[in-house]
Design a protein around this motif. Structure first.
Motif, short mmCIF file in Angstrom:
data_model
loop_
_atom_site.label_atom_id
_atom_site.label_comp_id
_atom_site.label_asym_id
_atom_site.label_seq_id
_atom_site.Cartn_x
_atom_site.Cartn_y
_atom_site.Cartn_z
N LEU A 32 0.82 -1.21 0.00
CA LEU A 32 0.00 0.00 0.00
C LEU A 32 0.85 1.25 0.00
N LYS A 33 1.91 1.24 0.81
CA LYS A 33 2.80 2.40 0.87
C LYS A 33 3.41 2.69 -0.51
N GLY A 34 3.84 1.65 -1.19
CA GLY A 34 4.41 1.81 -2.53
C GLY A 34 3.39 2.37 -3.51
N SER A 35 2.14 1.90 -3.40
CA SER A 35 1.07 2.39 -4.29
C SER A 35 0.79 3.86 -4.03
N LEU A 36 0.70 4.26 -2.76
CA LEU A 36 0.44 5.66 -2.42
C LEU A 36 1.60 6.56 -2.84
N TRP B 272 2.54 10.23 -6.30
CA TRP B 272 3.24 11.52 -6.33
C TRP B 272 4.64 11.43 -6.92
N LYS B 273 5.27 10.30 -6.70
CA LYS B 273 6.65 10.17 -7.16
C LYS B 273 6.82 8.80 -7.81
N ARG B 274 7.06 8.82 -9.10
CA ARG B 274 7.25 7.57 -9.82
C ARG B 274 8.73 7.38 -10.11
N SER B 275 9.17 6.17 -10.00
CA SER B 275 10.55 5.89 -10.38
C SER B 275 10.54 4.93 -11.57
N TYR B 276 11.51 5.11 -12.42
CA TYR B 276 11.61 4.31 -13.64
C TYR B 276 13.00 3.70 -13.72
N GLU B 277 13.09 2.62 -14.46
CA GLU B 277 14.39 2.05 -14.76
C GLU B 277 14.44 1.79 -16.25
#
Length: 178
Positions: free
Chosen positions: A23-27, A31-36
Motif C-alpha cells: 500500500l505504501k508503494g502504491s500511495l 506523487w513520485k514515480r521511479s523508472y528504470e
C-alpha cells in the motif's frame, strides 16, 4: 554491396515503471514515480544479403522479437542504423510493407470466426495480388503444407499446427521479398 537487411549498432531501450510493493508503494507512486531503463537490444550489428537464409536464436529475453519488430517497423530504435530493402522500416511506407512478411506465434492475422480461406482473400485484396498470381501461389503453398482439406474450416476449430500453417500461407501469399 546493397544488403537486403542492414543493422548497425542497433539499440532498443524501454523505460519501465518501478513500483515498490504494498500500500505504501502504491500511495507513494501517486506523487513520485521511479523508472528504470531496460535494455531489450544492446548494440547488435549484422547484414543479410539477398538469398541468404538465417536463423535468429537466443535465450528468452535476448531481444529477438524486439529486433524483428524494429526490422518490420513496429518499434522505433533507440539508436543505430536500420535498413530493410533500402527503406527505413518505421516510415511504414506501403511500398515497403508489401515487400516483407512477419509471422509471430502470439499475433494472429487470420480471422478467428472465419475460415482461413476468407483471410487469404482479404490479404489478396490488401496486398493487391493479381488473380493469376494469387491462385498459383495459393495452390503451391496449400500443396506444400498439405492444408487443402482445412482451409474452409473456421480458424477457431483448427489445431495450433493447422493454424500456424494457415498463418504462414497468409503471410506468403503476396510473395514478399523478406
Amino acid at each position: 554491396m546493397n544488403h537486403v537487411i542492414h543493422l548497425a549498432h542497433l539499440k532498443k531501450y524501454f523505460k519501465v515503471y518501478k513500483k515498490e510493493p504494498g500500500l505504501k508503494g502504491s500511495l507513494t507512486s501517486l506523487w513520485k514515480r521511479s523508472y528504470e531503463e531496460v535494455k531489450a537490444v544492446d548494440d547488435i550489428s549484422f547484414d543479410i544479403d539477398q538469398g541468404e537464409i538465417v536463423g535468429f536464436i537466443g535465450q528468452n529475453g535476448a531481444g529477438k522479437t524486439t529486433t524483428l519488430k524494429v526490422l518490420s517497423g513496429l518499434l522505433y530504435p533507440t539508436e543505430g542504423e536500420v535498413s530493410v530493402l533500402g527503406h527505413n522500416p518505421w516510415d511504414r511506407k506501403p511500398e515497403f510493407q508489401k515487400q516483407f512478411a512477419l509471422v509471430m506465434g502470439q499475433k494472429n492475422q487470420l480471422w478467428w470466426d472465419l475460415p482461413a480461406m476468407e483471410s487469404f482473400l482479404l490479404n489478396k485484396a490488401i496486398y493487391e495480388v493479381p488473380d493469376a498470381q494469387y491462385k498459383k501461389t495459393l495452390k503451391k503453398l496449400m500443396d506444400l503444407l498439405e492444408v487443402e482439406n482445412i482451409v474452409n474450416i473456421q480458424v477457431r476449430k483448427l489445431s495450433l499446427g493447422q493454424r500456424m500453417k494457415c498463418e504462414l500461407i497468409a503471410a506468403l501469399l503476396h510473395n514478399p521479398k523478406v
